[in-house]
Design an enzyme around this catalytic site. Sequence first.
Site, PDB file in Angstrom:
ATOM      1  N   TYR A 123      35.799 -10.990 -21.488  1.00  0.00           N
ATOM      2  CA  TYR A 123      36.969 -10.445 -20.742  1.00  0.00           C
ATOM      3  C   TYR A 123      36.881 -10.572 -19.429  1.00  0.00           C
ATOM      4  CZ  TYR A 123      37.987  -7.079 -24.760  1.00  0.00           C
ATOM      5  OH  TYR A 123      38.474  -6.633 -25.893  1.00  0.00           O
ATOM      6  N   LYS A 174      24.217 -11.558 -30.581  1.00  0.00           N
ATOM      7  CA  LYS A 174      24.318 -12.435 -31.502  1.00  0.00           C
ATOM      8  C   LYS A 174      23.538 -13.731 -30.945  1.00  0.00           C
ATOM      9  CE  LYS A 174      26.009 -15.086 -35.243  1.00  0.00           C
ATOM     10  NZ  LYS A 174      26.009 -14.448 -36.379  1.00  0.00           N
ATOM     11  N   ASP A 207      27.098  -9.496 -36.728  1.00  0.00           N
ATOM     12  CA  ASP A 207      27.640  -9.454 -37.833  1.00  0.00           C
ATOM     13  C   ASP A 207      26.935  -8.580 -38.996  1.00  0.00           C
ATOM     14  OD1 ASP A 207      25.561 -11.211 -37.659  1.00  0.00           O
ATOM     15  OD2 ASP A 207      26.175 -12.757 -39.069  1.00  0.00           O
ATOM     16  N   ASP A 231      34.171  -3.848 -28.390  1.00  0.00           N
ATOM     17  CA  ASP A 231      35.583  -3.881 -28.653  1.00  0.00           C
ATOM     18  C   ASP A 231      35.880  -3.889 -30.154  1.00  0.00           C
ATOM     19  OD1 ASP A 231      38.414  -3.647 -28.132  1.00  0.00           O
ATOM     20  OD2 ASP A 231      38.553  -5.695 -28.995  1.00  0.00           O
ATOM     21  N   ASP A 235      36.060  -0.434 -32.889  1.00  0.00           N
ATOM     22  CA  ASP A 235      37.367  -0.027 -33.911  1.00  0.00           C
ATOM     23  C   ASP A 235      36.743   0.118 -35.388  1.00  0.00           C
ATOM     24  OD1 ASP A 235      39.185  -0.169 -32.159  1.00  0.00           O
ATOM     25  OD2 ASP A 235      40.446  -1.753 -33.052  1.00  0.00           O
TER      26      ASP A 235
HETATM   27  C1  IPM Z   1      40.199  -1.115 -26.198  1.00  0.00           C
HETATM   28  C2  IPM Z   1      41.569  -1.880 -26.371  1.00  0.00           C
HETATM   29  C3  IPM Z   1      41.479  -3.068 -24.939  1.00  0.00           C
HETATM   30  C4  IPM Z   1      40.120  -3.650 -25.027  1.00  0.00           C
HETATM   31  C5  IPM Z   1      42.688  -3.689 -24.850  1.00  0.00           C
HETATM   32  C6  IPM Z   1      44.144  -2.844 -25.033  1.00  0.00           C
HETATM   33  C7  IPM Z   1      42.783  -4.365 -23.629  1.00  0.00           C
HETATM   34  O1  IPM Z   1      41.677  -2.885 -27.428  1.00  0.00           O
HETATM   35  O2  IPM Z   1      40.337  -0.280 -25.255  1.00  0.00           O
HETATM   36  O3  IPM Z   1      39.495  -1.263 -27.054  1.00  0.00           O
HETATM   37  O4  IPM Z   1      40.275  -5.056 -25.607  1.00  0.00           O
HETATM   38  O5  IPM Z   1      39.252  -3.288 -24.402  1.00  0.00           O
HETATM   39 MN    MN Z   2      39.851  -2.394 -28.702  1.00  0.00          MN
END
Ligand code: IPM
Ligand code: MN
Length: 328
Positions: A123, A174, A207, A231, A235
Amino acid sequence: MTHRVAVIAGDGIGPEVTAAALDVVRAAGVDVDVVRFDLGADRYLRDGHVLDDDDLERLRACDAILKGPLGPPVGDTRVPPGTIERGIILRLRFAFDQYVNLRPFEGAGVEFVVVRENTEGSYAGEGGFLRKGTPHEVATQGSVNTRFGVERCVRYAFDLAMTRERRHLTLVHKTNVLTFAGDLWQRTFDEVAGAYPDVTTAYHHVDAACIYLVEDPGRYDVIVTDNLFGDILTDLAGAVTGGVGFAGTGNLNPDRTAPSMFEPVHGSAHDVAGTEQVNPSSQILSAVMMLEFLGEAEAAARIRKALDHVRATNPTPSTIGALVAERL
Ligand code: IPM
Ligand code: MN
C-alpha cells in the site's frame, strides 16, 4: 467530557449509516462536538476536490474521525480508480500514522481480531512505470516493510493478545515465497515474542489461513499480518462471521500523535441507499470502537449490548439505529 469528532459522512449509504451511529452515540449519553467534512466521490464529482492540506490540518485538530463508506456507484467511471482510495482513505491513514488497522470479528460461534499493518507493505505506493503505453511497458509495485513499522504493529498485537483470555497470536504471511519481507516479519515476530512468554504463538501461510478461516476459524484469537494480506483476509473473515455488514474498523494511531479513524468494513452500496436494506451495524460498531479508544468504555459496552439485543430480534436493517438508540 466533550469529544470533538470529525465526521466524514461518505457516499451512497454513508450519510444514513453515520447519522444512525451518531444518534446511537448521543443516546448513550456521550457528548460529541461534530465537525463535518464534505469529502468523497460526490464532492469530487461536484467540484473536483479530493483532500488538501487544509482539510488535513482541520481533521488533525479533532479527537477522532468517524468516517462513512466512500466511493462512487460500482461501474461509475467518472471517478478514476485510486482517486478516493489513495487520495482520501490511504492519505488519512498515512498522514495520521494510523499504523494499526484493527478489525474484530464476532459471529458464527467464533470471536477473533485481526491486526493489520496499515501504513506500509504494497500500500506504500512504491513503484512506477517504465515505457508506459508501449509494447515494452513495465509496471512495478513494491512492498515496503520497515523494521520500525513491522515491530510497532507486532508489539501492538502482542499487547492486545495479553488482554484476552486465550492469549494466542498468529502471524500470517507468505514467508516461503516472500523471503525478504517474510523474513523481516518472522524475525521481528520471534524477537518480540520473547518479551511475551504468556502469549502462545503460531505461524500460518496466508493461503492456508484462508482455508482455516473457512473450515476452522475457532483456532484464531489474534491475527497479525501485513497490509495487503490483512485487507484480503478481513473481507474473508467478515464473510465467514456473518458479513462485512457486521464488522467495524479502527485505523489506530496507538501513540495518539494524531487522530484515529473509525469506519465500516463495507462500501458505499449506492444501490440500496434510501431503502430498508441500509444496515448501520458496521458503522455503529466502528463508533463503538471509537468510544473505546476515547475512553468511553462504559457507553461503548452499553451500545454493544443494545445492538446485540436488537439484532437478535431480526429487525428491518434500516431501523436498527433507531431501535438501538431507543433501548439506550
Ligand atoms: C479497506 C478497503 C480499503 C483498503 C480501500 C478502500 C482503500 O478495502 O478498508 O479494507 O484496501 O484498505
Ligand atoms: Mn478491504
